[in-house]
Design a protein around this motif. Sequence first.
Motif, PDB file in Angstrom:
ATOM      1  N   PHE A  25       0.479  -1.383   0.203  1.00  0.00           N
ATOM      2  CA  PHE A  25      -0.152  -0.002   0.178  1.00  0.00           C
ATOM      3  C   PHE A  25       0.667   1.352  -0.009  1.00  0.00           C
ATOM      4  O   PHE A  25       2.255   1.002   0.748  1.00  0.00           O
ATOM      5  N   CYS A  26       1.019   2.082  -0.991  1.00  0.00           N
ATOM      6  CA  CYS A  26       1.747   3.644  -0.691  1.00  0.00           C
ATOM      7  C   CYS A  26       1.164   4.164   0.768  1.00  0.00           C
ATOM      8  O   CYS A  26      -0.598   4.340   1.382  1.00  0.00           O
ATOM      9  N   PRO A  27       1.794   4.455   1.524  1.00  0.00           N
ATOM     10  CA  PRO A  27       1.270   5.216   2.266  1.00  0.00           C
ATOM     11  C   PRO A  27       1.305   6.746   2.603  1.00  0.00           C
ATOM     12  O   PRO A  27       0.813   7.136   3.126  1.00  0.00           O
ATOM     13  N   GLU A  28       1.381   7.243   1.285  1.00  0.00           N
ATOM     14  CA  GLU A  28       0.952   8.624   1.208  1.00  0.00           C
ATOM     15  C   GLU A  28      -1.017   8.280   0.521  1.00  0.00           C
ATOM     16  O   GLU A  28      -1.244   9.283   1.251  1.00  0.00           O
ATOM     17  N   CYS A  29      -1.027   7.755   0.027  1.00  0.00           N
ATOM     18  CA  CYS A  29      -2.662   7.662  -0.916  1.00  0.00           C
ATOM     19  C   CYS A  29      -3.217   6.119  -0.947  1.00  0.00           C
ATOM     20  O   CYS A  29      -4.417   6.229  -0.987  1.00  0.00           O
ATOM     21  N   GLY A  30      -2.970   5.406   0.128  1.00  0.00           N
ATOM     22  CA  GLY A  30      -3.670   3.647   0.327  1.00  0.00           C
ATOM     23  C   GLY A  30      -3.656   3.224  -0.707  1.00  0.00           C
ATOM     24  O   GLY A  30      -3.778   2.317  -0.982  1.00  0.00           O
TER      25      GLY A  30
ATOM     26  N   THR B 166       7.761   4.410  -8.557  1.00  0.00           N
ATOM     27  CA  THR B 166       7.046   5.296  -7.691  1.00  0.00           C
ATOM     28  C   THR B 166       5.273   4.768  -7.419  1.00  0.00           C
ATOM     29  O   THR B 166       5.061   4.002  -9.089  1.00  0.00           O
ATOM     30  N   CYS B 167       4.173   5.575  -6.699  1.00  0.00           N
ATOM     31  CA  CYS B 167       3.228   4.884  -6.822  1.00  0.00           C
ATOM     32  C   CYS B 167       2.393   6.163  -8.412  1.00  0.00           C
ATOM     33  O   CYS B 167       2.057   6.856  -8.402  1.00  0.00           O
ATOM     34  N   LEU B 168       1.376   5.117  -9.278  1.00  0.00           N
ATOM     35  CA  LEU B 168       1.241   5.349 -10.195  1.00  0.00           C
ATOM     36  C   LEU B 168      -0.387   6.615  -9.755  1.00  0.00           C
ATOM     37  O   LEU B 168      -0.578   7.286 -10.382  1.00  0.00           O
ATOM     38  N   ASN B 169      -0.473   6.378  -8.508  1.00  0.00           N
ATOM     39  CA  ASN B 169      -1.612   7.625  -8.431  1.00  0.00           C
ATOM     40  C   ASN B 169      -1.213   8.912  -7.850  1.00  0.00           C
ATOM     41  O   ASN B 169      -1.264   9.802  -8.305  1.00  0.00           O
ATOM     42  N   CYS B 170      -0.569   8.799  -6.647  1.00  0.00           N
ATOM     43  CA  CYS B 170      -0.186  10.196  -6.868  1.00  0.00           C
ATOM     44  C   CYS B 170       1.796  10.263  -6.553  1.00  0.00           C
ATOM     45  O   CYS B 170       2.004  11.410  -6.103  1.00  0.00           O
ATOM     46  N   SER B 171       2.221   9.087  -7.642  1.00  0.00           N
ATOM     47  CA  SER B 171       4.018   8.998  -7.604  1.00  0.00           C
ATOM     48  C   SER B 171       5.078   9.594  -6.465  1.00  0.00           C
ATOM     49  O   SER B 171       5.645   9.948  -6.571  1.00  0.00           O
ATOM     50  N   TYR B 172       4.274   8.905  -5.086  1.00  0.00           N
ATOM     51  CA  TYR B 172       5.042   8.890  -4.678  1.00  0.00           C
ATOM     52  C   TYR B 172       6.151   7.608  -4.870  1.00  0.00           C
ATOM     53  O   TYR B 172       5.803   6.627  -5.015  1.00  0.00           O
ATOM     54  N   PRO B 173       7.749   8.193  -4.013  1.00  0.00           N
ATOM     55  CA  PRO B 173       8.404   7.336  -4.768  1.00  0.00           C
ATOM     56  C   PRO B 173       8.906   5.998  -3.364  1.00  0.00           C
ATOM     57  O   PRO B 173       9.185   5.895  -2.172  1.00  0.00           O
TER      58      PRO B 173
HETATM   59 ZN   LIG Z   1       0.038   6.791  -4.014  1.00  0.00          ZN
END
Ligand SMILES: [Zn+2]
Length: 150
Positions: free
Chosen positions: A5-10, A19-26
């Motif tokens: 799970f992306c820690p930024e957006c879940g 990177t996260c496809l949704n919010c581009s969190y590294p």
């Molecule tokens: Zn994300």
Amino acid sequence: MALIFCPECGTKVSEFASTCLNCSYPINKLKANSFSETKTKVKVENTIVWLLAFSPLIGELLQCLIAGCVYGDFWEMHYDKFWPVTIILNIILCNIDENKLKNQGVETEEFGSTWLVPVYLFRRAKFLGHDQAYFWVWIVLFTLDFFSLL
Ligand SMILES: [Zn+2]
């Protein structure tokens, strides 16, 4: 392929994604950090674990106290009957310590069950890079406790 799970957006992302496809969190940066962080950066609080190390002794004192309250005589030495008090104290302290570590992001599953206090203490010290002091204190006190029962 495992999903994390992306820690930024879940959002669920592949563990291999950079990177996260949704919010581009590294994501890749996060993975690189997480392992070294648990080993070096976590400042572990050792108050509870030292209480745990002395818990065979503390437990014995509690047993004396309870025996004193029940039988009205502290020196009557009925306290052996209350040995579960020491066991319960050990397990409670062990669980408190484990929860504290978990909240700090330490993977305590590797320490084994909190029902096996010496194993837990040994693995905890090893994993966190501590010396084995609290493990040995526990072993010595427990051994003394055990032989005083014979
Ligand atoms: Zn994300």
